[in-house]
Design a protein around this motif. Structure first.
Motif, PDB file in Angstrom:
ATOM      1  N   GLU A 118       7.604  46.178  43.435  1.00  0.00           N
ATOM      2  CA  GLU A 118       8.424  46.260  42.231  1.00  0.00           C
ATOM      3  C   GLU A 118       8.759  44.883  41.668  1.00  0.00           C
ATOM      4  O   GLU A 118       9.180  44.768  40.516  1.00  0.00           O
ATOM      5  N   GLN A 119       8.576  43.838  42.449  1.00  0.00           N
ATOM      6  CA  GLN A 119       8.909  42.485  41.995  1.00  0.00           C
ATOM      7  C   GLN A 119       7.711  41.729  41.440  1.00  0.00           C
ATOM      8  O   GLN A 119       7.830  40.539  41.107  1.00  0.00           O
ATOM      9  N   ILE A 120       6.578  42.397  41.329  1.00  0.00           N
ATOM     10  CA  ILE A 120       5.398  41.734  40.786  1.00  0.00           C
ATOM     11  C   ILE A 120       5.660  41.333  39.344  1.00  0.00           C
ATOM     12  O   ILE A 120       6.092  42.151  38.524  1.00  0.00           O
ATOM     13  N   GLY A 121       5.408  40.092  39.038  1.00  0.00           N
ATOM     14  CA  GLY A 121       5.699  39.581  37.702  1.00  0.00           C
ATOM     15  C   GLY A 121       4.497  39.635  36.785  1.00  0.00           C
ATOM     16  O   GLY A 121       3.403  40.092  37.152  1.00  0.00           O
ATOM     17  N   ASP A 122       4.686  39.165  35.587  1.00  0.00           N
ATOM     18  CA  ASP A 122       3.634  39.113  34.592  1.00  0.00           C
ATOM     19  C   ASP A 122       2.506  38.205  35.071  1.00  0.00           C
ATOM     20  O   ASP A 122       2.718  37.297  35.880  1.00  0.00           O
ATOM     21  N   VAL A 123       1.307  38.453  34.562  1.00  0.00           N
ATOM     22  CA  VAL A 123       0.154  37.659  34.995  1.00  0.00           C
ATOM     23  C   VAL A 123       0.299  36.186  34.636  1.00  0.00           C
ATOM     24  O   VAL A 123      -0.421  35.341  35.172  1.00  0.00           O
ATOM     25  N   ASN A 124       1.203  35.870  33.725  1.00  0.00           N
ATOM     26  CA  ASN A 124       1.415  34.463  33.366  1.00  0.00           C
ATOM     27  C   ASN A 124       2.161  33.707  34.456  1.00  0.00           C
ATOM     28  O   ASN A 124       2.214  32.486  34.431  1.00  0.00           O
ATOM     29  N   ARG A 125       2.760  34.447  35.403  1.00  0.00           N
ATOM     30  CA  ARG A 125       3.547  33.810  36.451  1.00  0.00           C
ATOM     31  C   ARG A 125       2.770  33.749  37.759  1.00  0.00           C
ATOM     32  O   ARG A 125       1.687  34.309  37.895  1.00  0.00           O
ATOM     33  N   ASP A 126       3.383  33.071  38.738  1.00  0.00           N
ATOM     34  CA  ASP A 126       2.779  32.971  40.060  1.00  0.00           C
ATOM     35  C   ASP A 126       2.630  34.369  40.670  1.00  0.00           C
ATOM     36  O   ASP A 126       3.520  35.217  40.528  1.00  0.00           O
ATOM     37  N   GLN A 127       1.524  34.593  41.354  1.00  0.00           N
ATOM     38  CA  GLN A 127       1.216  35.913  41.881  1.00  0.00           C
ATOM     39  C   GLN A 127       1.420  36.014  43.391  1.00  0.00           C
ATOM     40  O   GLN A 127       0.831  36.869  44.054  1.00  0.00           O
ATOM     41  N   ARG A 161      -4.780  44.581  42.918  1.00  0.00           N
ATOM     42  CA  ARG A 161      -6.050  43.873  42.737  1.00  0.00           C
ATOM     43  C   ARG A 161      -6.354  43.718  41.248  1.00  0.00           C
ATOM     44  O   ARG A 161      -6.848  42.679  40.806  1.00  0.00           O
ATOM     45  N   ASP A 162      -6.053  44.752  40.489  1.00  0.00           N
ATOM     46  CA  ASP A 162      -6.255  44.675  39.053  1.00  0.00           C
ATOM     47  C   ASP A 162      -5.377  43.572  38.450  1.00  0.00           C
ATOM     48  O   ASP A 162      -5.791  42.837  37.548  1.00  0.00           O
ATOM     49  N   HIS A 163      -4.167  43.459  38.971  1.00  0.00           N
ATOM     50  CA  HIS A 163      -3.238  42.429  38.490  1.00  0.00           C
ATOM     51  C   HIS A 163      -3.751  41.034  38.828  1.00  0.00           C
ATOM     52  O   HIS A 163      -3.693  40.123  37.999  1.00  0.00           O
ATOM     53  N   LEU A 164      -4.252  40.860  40.050  1.00  0.00           N
ATOM     54  CA  LEU A 164      -4.795  39.563  40.446  1.00  0.00           C
ATOM     55  C   LEU A 164      -6.026  39.209  39.623  1.00  0.00           C
ATOM     56  O   LEU A 164      -6.230  38.045  39.249  1.00  0.00           O
ATOM     57  N   ALA A 165      -6.852  40.214  39.337  1.00  0.00           N
ATOM     58  CA  ALA A 165      -8.010  39.973  38.490  1.00  0.00           C
ATOM     59  C   ALA A 165      -7.570  39.557  37.089  1.00  0.00           C
ATOM     60  O   ALA A 165      -8.187  38.690  36.458  1.00  0.00           O
TER      61      ALA A 165
END
Length: 331
Positions: A118-127, A161-165
């Motif tokens: 739930e704490q995953i941030g936007d792709v512009n931020r650190d992953q 994985r989609d988010h990391l991609a």
């Protein structure tokens, strides 16, 4: 000195007379099952802060009660519902450490993973949080492969994985705009090789075609276009690549037109998966209520009827008569 002592004595005597020679009364604690019932009722009423407080008081005053283990888990769930994920994770870690063989272990590990998810941030931020969430979700699958939580964990791993991609594509597009082509190629190739099941692969292949054409690597551009045509024949990204190859006169007689060939079974489409942020916005992926809110007995039960380790949530308490809860080309 004598007058001072006399005053002190008079004060002491006066104080004793005010209390009637009786010590001040200390409020009595409620029973463990009362605190637990109060916490459950508060959860049902969506008063999550009150629920967490009731479960915490129970643990502090009745550490050996049959309700204590369930209270630990339910307090973590109450924090989770308040979006207080660090506090929830701390409580769940405590539950897992103290009750490693609990029958509610699968749910505890799953809820702990969701605290990071739930704490995953936007792709512009650190992953880093995305990587941590993936690790915790993989833990659920490894420990409880046959549970319903494992199936949901796998879905969320795919979303991670989609988010990391997506992060790799963001960096790749930046490099491409800055004409740092080697860096762009590395990012796009990583998406193609390491995130093959995500919905970013078609775009990564098309971007590779663009970069190869800019570098004059026409052979690489043509071969990448063929891969794109085979796997994503109906996507907009193949239409863009086909247009570029046509403009550079690199099309062959065997080059399929967009939409005329069929990819292999299971080829991903652009809309098949959502990022964690997208799924959260649609209310997808939140943890369901533990069994204590959906399968608790209507009649109260005593602490003696609970298992000694308090690990069966279906033994949780509910007050009599309380209803049960429900639950153009982007650049």
């Amino acid at each position: 000195m004598a007058s001072t002592a006399a005053c002190a004595t008079l004060t002491l005597l006066t104080g004793c007379s005010l209390f009637g020679n009786k010590a001040p009364q200390v409020p009595q604690l409620s029973s463990a099952d009362a605190y637990y019932n109060n916490g459950i009722d508060a959860l049902r009423g969506r008063r999550y802060a009150l629920a967490a407080a009731e479960f915490e008081i129970l643990q502090q005053n009745y550490p050996y009660s049959g309700y204590t283990a369930n209270a630990q888990l339910m307090e973590g769930y109450a924090y989770y519902l308040q979006s207080k994920y660090p506090e929830a994770a701390q409580q769940l870690d405590r539950f897992i450490e103290l009750h490693p063989t609990s029958t509610d272990g699968a749910y505890a590990f799953y809820l702990l993973a969701l605290c990071y998810y739930e704490q995953i941030g936007d792709v512009n931020r650190d992953q880093q949080m995305t990587a941590e969430a993936m690790s915790r979700l993989q833990d659920v699958i490894a420990r409880f492969p046959q549970s319903k939580y494992a199936r949901d964990a796998q879905l969320k791993i795919d979303l991670c994985r989609d988010h990391l991609a997506g992060k790799e594509m963001l960096v790749g597009r930046y490099y491409q705009q800055q004409r740092a082509y080697q860096g762009a190629i590395g990012r796009y190739q990583r998406v193609v090789q390491d995130f093959q099941t995500t919905n970013h692969v078609a775009e990564a292949l098309e971007r590779l075609v663009e970069v190869y054409l800019d570098l004059g690597l026409t052979g690489e551009a043509r071969r990448t276009g063929i891969v794109l045509a085979y796997n994503y024949p109906g996507s907009k990204w193949y239409r863009f690549a086909y247009s570029d190859l046509k403009r550079y006169r690199l099309l062959e007689a065997s080059t399929p037109k967009p939409g005329t060939t069929k990819g292999p079974p299971g080829a991903a489409s652009q809309e098949e998966t959502m990022s964690p942020a997208q799924s959260a916005a649609r209310g997808i992926g939140r943890a369901d209520a533990p069994a204590s809110l959906t399968a608790a007995p209507v009649q109260p039960v005593s602490s003696q009827s609970l298992q000694s380790d308090g690990s069966t949530l279906t033994s949780n308490v509910a007050h009599q008569g309380v209803a049960q809860g429900t639950n153009g080309r982007p650049r």
